[in-house]
Design a protein around this motif. Structure first.
Motif, PDB file in Angstrom:
ATOM      1  N   HIS A  84       1.007  -1.046  -0.033  1.00 50.10           N
ATOM      2  CA  HIS A  84      -0.012  -0.127   0.108  1.00 50.10           C
ATOM      3  C   HIS A  84       0.983   1.181   0.035  1.00 50.10           C
ATOM      4  CE1 HIS A  84      -3.766  -2.166   0.769  1.00 50.10           C
ATOM      5  NE2 HIS A  84      -3.346  -2.711   1.660  1.00 50.10           N
ATOM      6  N   ALA A  85       2.130   0.998  -0.286  1.00 48.05           N
ATOM      7  CA  ALA A  85       3.067   2.125  -0.302  1.00 48.05           C
ATOM      8  C   ALA A  85       2.829   3.199  -1.135  1.00 48.05           C
ATOM      9  CB  ALA A  85       4.581   1.691  -0.299  1.00 48.05           C
ATOM     10  N   ASP A  86       2.145   2.837  -2.327  1.00 50.88           N
ATOM     11  CA  ASP A  86       1.908   3.896  -3.235  1.00 50.88           C
ATOM     12  C   ASP A  86       3.263   4.634  -3.831  1.00 50.88           C
ATOM     13  OD1 ASP A  86       0.249   5.538  -4.653  1.00 50.88           O
ATOM     14  OD2 ASP A  86      -0.207   6.899  -3.556  1.00 50.88           O
ATOM     15  N   GLY A  87       4.119   3.679  -3.985  1.00 53.21           N
ATOM     16  CA  GLY A  87       5.479   4.310  -4.661  1.00 53.21           C
ATOM     17  C   GLY A  87       6.498   4.968  -3.638  1.00 53.21           C
ATOM     18  N   ASP A  88       5.985   5.015  -2.191  1.00 54.16           N
ATOM     19  CA  ASP A  88       6.836   5.626  -1.341  1.00 54.16           C
ATOM     20  C   ASP A  88       8.059   4.654  -0.872  1.00 54.16           C
ATOM     21  OD1 ASP A  88       8.135   6.123   1.156  1.00 54.16           O
ATOM     22  OD2 ASP A  88       6.128   7.468   1.896  1.00 54.16           O
ATOM     23  N   GLU A  89       9.087   5.028  -1.307  1.00 54.41           N
ATOM     24  CA  GLU A  89      10.245   3.920  -1.158  1.00 54.41           C
ATOM     25  C   GLU A  89      10.580   3.583   0.158  1.00 54.41           C
ATOM     26  OE1 GLU A  89      14.231   4.043  -2.853  1.00 54.41           O
ATOM     27  OE2 GLU A  89      13.203   4.671  -4.834  1.00 54.41           O
ATOM     28  N   GLY A  90      10.478   4.774   0.915  1.00 54.89           N
ATOM     29  CA  GLY A  90      10.870   4.473   2.403  1.00 54.89           C
ATOM     30  C   GLY A  90       9.924   3.609   3.229  1.00 54.89           C
ATOM     31  N   LEU A  91       8.555   3.649   2.807  1.00 56.47           N
ATOM     32  CA  LEU A  91       7.492   2.791   3.564  1.00 56.47           C
ATOM     33  C   LEU A  91       7.612   1.576   2.974  1.00 56.47           C
ATOM     34  CD1 LEU A  91       5.170   3.582   5.521  1.00 56.47           C
ATOM     35  CD2 LEU A  91       3.781   3.896   3.403  1.00 56.47           C
ATOM     36  N   LEU A  92       7.982   1.374   1.664  1.00 58.27           N
ATOM     37  CA  LEU A  92       8.009  -0.119   1.102  1.00 58.27           C
ATOM     38  C   LEU A  92       9.230  -0.706   1.558  1.00 58.27           C
ATOM     39  CD1 LEU A  92       7.068  -2.076  -0.893  1.00 58.27           C
ATOM     40  CD2 LEU A  92       8.520  -1.259  -2.851  1.00 58.27           C
ATOM     41  N   GLU A  93      10.370  -0.063   1.902  1.00 61.04           N
ATOM     42  CA  GLU A  93      11.275  -0.568   2.816  1.00 61.04           C
ATOM     43  C   GLU A  93      11.024  -1.223   4.089  1.00 61.04           C
ATOM     44  OE1 GLU A  93      15.515   1.809   1.213  1.00 61.04           O
ATOM     45  OE2 GLU A  93      14.787   1.910   3.138  1.00 61.04           O
ATOM     46  N   ILE A  94      10.075  -0.307   4.927  1.00 63.94           N
ATOM     47  CA  ILE A  94       9.633  -0.776   6.223  1.00 63.94           C
ATOM     48  C   ILE A  94       8.857  -1.915   5.979  1.00 63.94           C
ATOM     49  CG2 ILE A  94       8.226  -0.089   8.113  1.00 63.94           C
ATOM     50  CD1 ILE A  94       8.863   2.684   7.489  1.00 63.94           C
ATOM     51  N   SER A 233       3.587   7.951  15.835  1.00 67.49           N
ATOM     52  CA  SER A 233       4.146   7.347  14.648  1.00 67.49           C
ATOM     53  C   SER A 233       3.973   5.936  14.188  1.00 67.49           C
ATOM     54  CB  SER A 233       5.753   7.716  14.695  1.00 67.49           C
ATOM     55  OG  SER A 233       6.117   8.917  15.452  1.00 67.49           O
ATOM     56  N   TYR A 234       3.911   5.081  15.312  1.00 60.59           N
ATOM     57  CA  TYR A 234       3.647   3.701  15.046  1.00 60.59           C
ATOM     58  C   TYR A 234       2.224   3.730  14.421  1.00 60.59           C
ATOM     59  CZ  TYR A 234       7.192   1.177  17.499  1.00 60.59           C
ATOM     60  OH  TYR A 234       8.236   0.539  17.885  1.00 60.59           O
ATOM     61  N   ARG A 235       1.109   4.328  14.697  1.00 65.83           N
ATOM     62  CA  ARG A 235      -0.218   4.323  14.452  1.00 65.83           C
ATOM     63  C   ARG A 235      -0.118   4.765  12.838  1.00 65.83           C
ATOM     64  NH1 ARG A 235      -5.432   8.403  15.665  1.00 65.83           N
ATOM     65  NH2 ARG A 235      -3.876   9.878  15.543  1.00 65.83           N
ATOM     66  N   ILE A 236       0.679   6.041  12.379  1.00 65.70           N
ATOM     67  CA  ILE A 236       0.697   6.370  11.089  1.00 65.70           C
ATOM     68  C   ILE A 236       1.255   5.161  10.142  1.00 65.70           C
ATOM     69  CG2 ILE A 236       1.544   7.858   9.407  1.00 65.70           C
ATOM     70  CD1 ILE A 236       1.435  10.209  11.578  1.00 65.70           C
ATOM     71  N   VAL A 237       2.500   4.583  10.436  1.00 64.56           N
ATOM     72  CA  VAL A 237       2.917   3.583   9.738  1.00 64.56           C
ATOM     73  C   VAL A 237       2.151   2.309   9.682  1.00 64.56           C
ATOM     74  CG1 VAL A 237       5.142   2.256   9.500  1.00 64.56           C
ATOM     75  CG2 VAL A 237       5.266   4.766  10.574  1.00 64.56           C
ATOM     76  N   CYS A 238       1.763   2.004  10.660  1.00 62.62           N
ATOM     77  CA  CYS A 238       1.099   0.501  10.877  1.00 62.62           C
ATOM     78  C   CYS A 238      -0.264   0.990   9.612  1.00 62.62           C
ATOM     79  CB  CYS A 238       0.621   0.135  12.164  1.00 62.62           C
ATOM     80  SG  CYS A 238       1.960  -0.446  13.090  1.00 62.62           S
ATOM     81  N   ALA A 239      -1.005   1.801  10.093  1.00 62.41           N
ATOM     82  CA  ALA A 239      -2.268   2.139   9.335  1.00 62.41           C
ATOM     83  C   ALA A 239      -1.788   2.303   7.803  1.00 62.41           C
ATOM     84  CB  ALA A 239      -2.985   3.366   9.705  1.00 62.41           C
ATOM     85  N   GLN A 240      -0.831   2.884   7.447  1.00 62.32           N
ATOM     86  CA  GLN A 240      -0.303   2.991   6.162  1.00 62.32           C
ATOM     87  C   GLN A 240       0.098   1.589   5.628  1.00 62.32           C
ATOM     88  OE1 GLN A 240       2.747   5.918   6.310  1.00 62.32           O
ATOM     89  NE2 GLN A 240       1.469   7.526   5.623  1.00 62.32           N
ATOM     90  N   LEU A 241       0.678   0.835   6.223  1.00 63.86           N
ATOM     91  CA  LEU A 241       1.228  -0.628   5.902  1.00 63.86           C
ATOM     92  C   LEU A 241      -0.070  -1.419   5.578  1.00 63.86           C
ATOM     93  CD1 LEU A 241       4.626  -1.074   7.879  1.00 63.86           C
ATOM     94  CD2 LEU A 241       4.170  -0.331   5.494  1.00 63.86           C
ATOM     95  N   LEU A 242      -0.973  -1.317   6.547  1.00 67.66           N
ATOM     96  CA  LEU A 242      -2.083  -2.302   6.402  1.00 67.66           C
ATOM     97  C   LEU A 242      -3.193  -1.766   5.469  1.00 67.66           C
ATOM     98  CD1 LEU A 242      -0.800  -3.346   9.239  1.00 67.66           C
ATOM     99  CD2 LEU A 242      -2.438  -5.109   8.831  1.00 67.66           C
ATOM    100  N   GLY A 243      -2.892  -0.764   5.123  1.00 69.82           N
ATOM    101  CA  GLY A 243      -4.253   0.021   4.391  1.00 69.82           C
ATOM    102  C   GLY A 243      -5.393   0.396   5.058  1.00 69.82           C
TER     103      GLY A 243
END
Ligand SMILES: Cc1cc2nc3c(=O)[nH]c(=O)nc-3n(C[C@H](O)[C@H](O)[C@H](O)COP(=O)(O)OP(=O)(O)OC[C@H]3O[C@@H](n4cnc5c(N)ncnc54)[C@H](O)[C@@H]3O)c2cc1C
Lengths: 753, 287, 81
Positions: A84-94, A233-243
């Motif tokens: 669900h990273a939508d091209g965000d390389e940093g998020l995809l790495e996580i 921050s955990y909330r943002i990252v987790c929500a983004q990773l899980l859509g």
């Protein structure tokens, strides 16, 4: 302990006192709830399957036997964590780090996970998962990884190419800082010392392993109870990773048993959420110590060259450092931070630093307390010590001659404002430890250190209770006593006693976004927001008092915890206490509160200097720390005992790294010491009481003068210990940790050559 | 898994003999429980020996001392008669782990765990301690050094258990010592270690010596050549150097995360010297 | 027009100039103009840039004004432990 206040600009009533900490009773009675101390009805046990290979292509994963096992409720692989990273390389790495997508990139990389009714079943299920690996060549050493012949750790994100051979390198990023002309500077110098250093990888070593309970409902809402430095921050990252929608995931931070940077990143939390989503039940996931070592984020291993030129008077004319930091398989900012901090303590006309992030098949590097600065200081401060020896100059005097002051241009660019390095060095100079005589095989080392502070988004709420007591809700996780410090600040502003204020950490549904407790920002930022929130509440209290008195609010002032009417007309009214106003709240307009939502700017920086006395056993290479002193500028110590705690804790972690802590990898690329038996953090009996001096040069950017103090204390120890050992033995130490076998080998080598 | 807590040695031997699966004695559990938690062993039967009164005792016998297999290392440290007679054995036992671990662990467990780095074992070998073993075929007595065969393996037959460890009484002008090297000050595992037991003449000449080394070979090493280097000397510098050389030469360590071959060989010689000096000083004081 | 100092690696996107002139009165304007003038700086801005105004490092508040004659430095935006 002693406090060396330079300017007493403000009189305080609560700030600067040392009351008992508010979370103390819960912690000493075992009632405090950490990450693993929370349970939900119907909860499952989550376990993660990890790669035994340092580098391998995942050809296939067969989970069918595990899924068929009775009691198994969910088995997931990367397929259950779609991109669900939508091209965000940093998020995809996580995401890739949380669960390997195509390749396992280090020993311990997660490849699958299960949720089952109990641990035995979950463990059995892990054993039934079949992973077909194609093992690839690996590289775990920073300097090896830089060679153009090294295998490539991460194919997509490689951002640098060897210009001559046109092959991709394991270089993620190169950063450069400095000013002047270093070649001209070296040409002018009377003495040049140049040396190379190596620092092995260390882990933050927090005692509490990562743990969480995740619950995702069919309607797309969820809850996460977790040990973290930053639940927002955990909330943002987790929500983004899980859509998921960010606001539908509520994250509650548990008590935290240490983080030091290691709990600023997500590791298994997205996996727990994905397991819960698939199983339809809450999942508790607790890492073992072995998993913490193999699969979370240690600091970088590093390799550094330093060259410093000085005049005969000991003035640095030119300085250069080339710093190479391992960042694991992904991107990093570690070279940049090393390059920014290496020479930050010194006012240098010509200076250049180059910092490089190098990809290696080791776990993703995470922040560790002043990340990158300790090993940069190890290299720079060691060379300075050698220069002092060669010039026959007191090493403290050498620091005085080059120390940055108000108005000095920093080695990374900006001009420093009000800073306290000179005041710190003066406090060192007058400390009795410098006069303790040393015997044979003993040595004294000195080193300086620097770290930035960051401010960031902060949000607090103060609620006045019916009885006039106050609840302060803050959103920066308390990693070192900050709840007590914030109660002191609120008490100070309100003019009431410390024990009438209770501070709690709000969950993500209670407050607006708060940045993570990192970058020495917790006390700095939250105290700023707390002062604002209290000021707002005082405005409300004045209005309520005015209503009770039926006089204009402009005639009401707030003093010593009471409303007082002023002016000729009403000045003789008896004061109204906070409790009296609170009691009337239902009839004067309802609940009384104050809020603050800010970006905290105005950060200061904090300098420190450490003195270490050691004795080295020349027959075994063992080092004993005899005495250790930390002197550091705190700007203003709100709760001095916790400032001292930060100084001591940072020093102890640095000493551990200096003497014994290191990741040991075998030729197979597997970590050999994933446990506290062979990853040796210091125990109490290894250390003397760490002595501290708090210097206070107030930070003009903060209403009370606060500087963040949490990270600087780990910067000087590697160098302070190395300089002490080098002086005790007459042999310059260039490789940390300076474990007994390494020291003995250095002594033997010196005998031969 | 079945857990039992017998009240007598006979009952324990019965339980062990009747078991066809994977039976384990549980003493302090400071090795066994760690291994079970790590998933390295899965016992079918656990026989806890801590409720056997006889095995919880330290007794003076006509030959010396009888230390039951369930006596904790903390209890050894509290025994004045043992501390006076065998200070080296007691100091080795009291180096194990930490206060908390010592409240649980035993020297019999330390021996039967068969780790090359076990701390009490070199001290017991130097002391010439004997192991009292019981089993389905009755009881037997053997030397400590005959128990460990290789890392994790002992010479105990199926169904056998250690009931006690026996030490001689202590004559005048004799004493022992144990020193290990660890990178920390506690909660660690020996990189190398030495246990030495000396008997002197009234004038300080060494009459008999026993030297044992730990963590430098697959099992504890008794180095008779090193002992010979001491006999007839008053521990002069030359004797100490000879001791260090023979110990370094006898050591057959491995390279691992805890130390290199070169480091272990060198340090074990240093430790032997320091241990000999301490044992000698104690023996001189014991008149 | 303000003089803006850039750090070593960012200067690879500013034609190797360590000091550049930018027409801006706030940090927001400064970062916008920077990318306009030097498109190569876009990824750096995306990754995060802090602005030091007379030694005070501003990490987030893009509305901060840039006083005339102020010393302005760009440095990477920091995160930490
Ligand atoms: C934190 C920690 C620190 C440690 N530090 C040290 C140290 O510094 N030095 C050191 O040497 N060790 C150390 N150890 C290892 C351990 O504590 C010792 O080996 C201890 O002496 C084992 O004794 P125990 O009674 O706990 O053995 P247990 O765990 O009960 O048993 C160990 C093994 O011996 C068998 N066994 C026990 N008793 C008998 C018996 N009577 N007959 C036959 N078999 C038997 C068991 O079945 C098991 O296989 C440490 C362990 C921990 C957890």
């Amino acid at each position: 302990m002693n406090i060396n206040a330079k300017t007493q600009i403000q009189e305080f009533r609560s700030v600067g006192t040392r009351p008992v900490r508010q979370d103390g009773v819960d912690k000493v009675t075992g009632r405090a709830r950490y990450g693993a101390d929370y349970n939900m009805p119907g909860q499952l046990v989550g376990l993660v399957l990890r790669s035994p290979h340092a580098h391998a292509r995942i050809k296939s994963i067969d989970t069918s036997a595990a899924e068929a096992l009775k009691g198994v409720k969910a088995v997931i692989t990367a397929a259950d964590l779609p991109d669900h990273a939508d091209g965000d390389e940093g998020l995809l790495e996580i995401l890739d780090n949380c669960m390997a997508r195509t390749k396992a990139r280090y020993d311990g990389h997660a490849v699958a996970a299960v949720a089952a009714i109990d641990e035995a079943t979950a463990r059995k299920a892990l054993g039934l998962i079949r992973v077909d690996y194609e093992v690839l060549p690996h590289v775990t050493d920073v300097d090896e990884a830089l060679k153009s012949t090294a295998n490539v750790v991460h194919e997509h994100a490689t951002s640098r190419v060897d210009p001559e051979q046109n092959v991709p390198l394991n270089v993620h990023a190169t950063e450069e800082f400095g000013h002047g002309d270093i070649e001209a500077g070296f040409a002018k110098s009377d003495l040049i010392v140049e040396r190379s250093f190596k620092a092995e990888q260390s882990h933050q070593g927090y005692i509490e392993p990562h743990a969480c309970v995740a619950s995702v409902n069919a309607d797309g809402t969820g809850d996460l109870w977790v040990t973290t430095q930053g639940h927002f921050s955990y909330r943002i990252v987790c929500a983004q990773l899980l859509g998921m929608d960010v606001s539908k995931l509520r994250v509650t931070s548990s008590e935290i048993g240490g983080g030091f940077g290691g709990k600023t990143h997500v590791w298994a939390e997205p996996v727990a959420l994905a397991l819960s989503r698939k199983a339809g039940r809450p999942v508790k996931l607790t890492m073992s110590r072995e998993e913490v070592f193999r699969s979370t984020g240690p600091t970088s291993p590093a390799s550094i060259d330093v060259k410093i030129g000085v005049s005969n008077e000991g003035v640095i004319t030119s300085a250069y450092a080339h710093l190479r930091y391992g960042c694991g398989p992904y991107s990093g900012v570690w070279g940049m931070l090393g390059a920014m901090t290496a020479f930050a303590c010194y006012d240098i006309e010509n200076v250049k630093t180059i910092g490089i992030d190098v990809r290696i098949n080791r776990p993703k590097t995470a922040a560790y307390r002043a990340p990158s600065a300790p090993v940069a200081a190890f290299a720079v401060e060691s060379v300075l010590d050698e220069i002092a020896q060669k010039l026959d100059m007191d090493p403290l005097e050498l620091r005085f001659r080059n120390a940055v002051k108000n108005g000095s241009r920093s080695s990374y660019g900006p001009t420093f404002g009000t800073i306290g390095l000179v005041e710190v060095l003066e406090a060192v100079k007058s400390h009795p430890q410098l006069n303790v005589p040393l015997a044979a095989n003993q040595g004294r080392g000195i080193a300086c250190g620097y770290w930035f502070n960051i401010g960031g988004q902060t949000c607090t709420t103060l609620n006045i209770g019916v009885d006039g007591t106050a609840t302060l809700t803050i959103g920066t996780v308390d990693v070192g006593g900050s709840r007590s410090s914030m109660s002191l600040v609120a008490a100070e502003e309100l003019g009431i006693d410390y024990d009438k204020v209770k501070t709690v950490i709000g969950d993500t549904a209670t407050l607006g976004h708060n940045d993570t407790t990192e970058g020495s920002r917790g006390t700095f930022s939250s105290s700023m927001a707390t002062i604002n929130a209290v000021k707002q509440a005082i405005g409300v209290l004045r209005e309520r008092a005015a209503k009770m008195w039926e006089i204009p609010v402009d005639d009401v002032v707030w003093e010593k915890g009471c409303a007082r009417a002023v002016g000729e007309e009403h000045g003789n009214l008896p004061t109204l206490s906070l409790a009296e106003i609170a009691k009337e709240a239902p009839n004067t307009g309802g609940p009384i509160a104050g809020h603050s939502e800010i970006v905290a700017e105005g950060v200061g920086v904090s300098f420190g200097a450490h003195i270490c006395d050691v004795e080295v056993d020349p027959e075994t290479g063992a080092t004993k720390i005899l005495r250790y002193l930390v002197v550091q500028d705190a700007g203003r110590a709100i709760h001095p005992a916790y400032v001292e705690g930060q100084y001591q804790g940072g020093a102890v972690q640095g000493i551990g790294w200096a003497l014994n802590e290191e990741y040991v990898y075998g030729a197979d690329g597997r970590l050999q010491n994933a446990g506290f038996l062979d990853y040796r953090i210091p125990v109490c009996s290894d250390l003397p009481m760490i002595d501290t001096v708090i210097v206070e040069v107030p930070n003009p950017g903060h209403p009370y003068g606060v500087r963040g103090v949490g990270e600087t204390p780990i910067v000087p120890p590697l160098a302070a210990v190395a300089n002490a050992i080098s002086r005790a033995t007459g042999v310059r130490m260039t490789h940390v940790p300076m474990s007994p076998p390494r020291v003995l080998a250095a002594l033997e080598n010196a005998k031969v050559t | 898994m079945h857990y039992s807590r017998p009240n007598s040695v006979a009952e324990a031997v019965n339980l062990l003999g009747g078991n066809t699966g994977n039976a384990f004695i549980l003493a302090g559990g400071s090795d066994l429980l760690v291994r079970m938690k790590g998933g390295f062993v899965e016992p079918s039967l656990i026989v806890d020996i801590k409720a056997i009164a006889e095995l919880r005792q330290i007794r003076a016998t006509d030959k010396g001392f009888w230390i039951g297999a369930a006596v904790t290392c903390a209890e050894l440290g509290e025994s004045e008669m043992l501390r006076a007679a065998w200070p080296g054995v007691v100091e080795a036992a009291n180096l194990i782990g930490s206060k908390q671990v010592q409240g649980r662990c035993t020297i019999a467990g330390n021996l039967c765990n068969a780790s090359p780095a076990a701390d009490s074992v070199p001290a017991l070998v130097a002391a010439g301690a004997r192991v009292h073993i019981v089993g389905p075929n009755g009881s037997r007595v053997t030397a400590v050094e005959d128990v460990p065969l290789s890392p994790g393996k002992t010479s105990l037959a199926p169904g056998e258990m250690v009931a006690a460890i026996e030490l001689d009484e202590r004559p005048a002008h004799a004493s022992d010592a144990y020193i290990r090297f660890i990178p920390r000050t506690e909660m660690d595992i020996a990189v190398a270690s030495a246990g030495i037991n000396l008997t002197l003449d009234a004038d300080g000449t060494i009459k008999t010596a026993r030297v044992a080394l730990g963590a430098v070979a697959p099992t504890v090493l008794r180095v008779d050549e090193a002992a010979e280097a001491l006999v007839g000397t008053k521990l002069e510098t030359a004797a100490l150097e000879r001791l260090a050389e023979t110990c370094s030469a006898a050591a057959r360590p491995i390279d691992d995360k805890r130390g290199t071959i070169a480091y272990r060989k060198s340090v074990v010689g240093v430790l032997a010297k320091r241990t000999a000096e301490l044992a000698y000083k104690r023996a001189r004081a014991n008149s | 027009m303000v003089d803006v100092n850039v750090w070593g690696s960012l200067s690879t996107c500013t034609d190797n100039q360590k000091v550049i002139q930018i027409e801006a009165t706030t940090i927001r304007g400064l970062l916008r103009e920077l990318v306009e003038k030097y498109p190569g700086a876009a990824p750096w801005v995306k990754r995060g840039i802090s602005v030091s105004i007379d030694g005070e490092i501003i990490r987030d508040d893009w509305s901060k004004t840039l006083p005339d004659d102020a010393e302005i430095y760009l440095i990477p935006r920091m995160t930490s432990g």
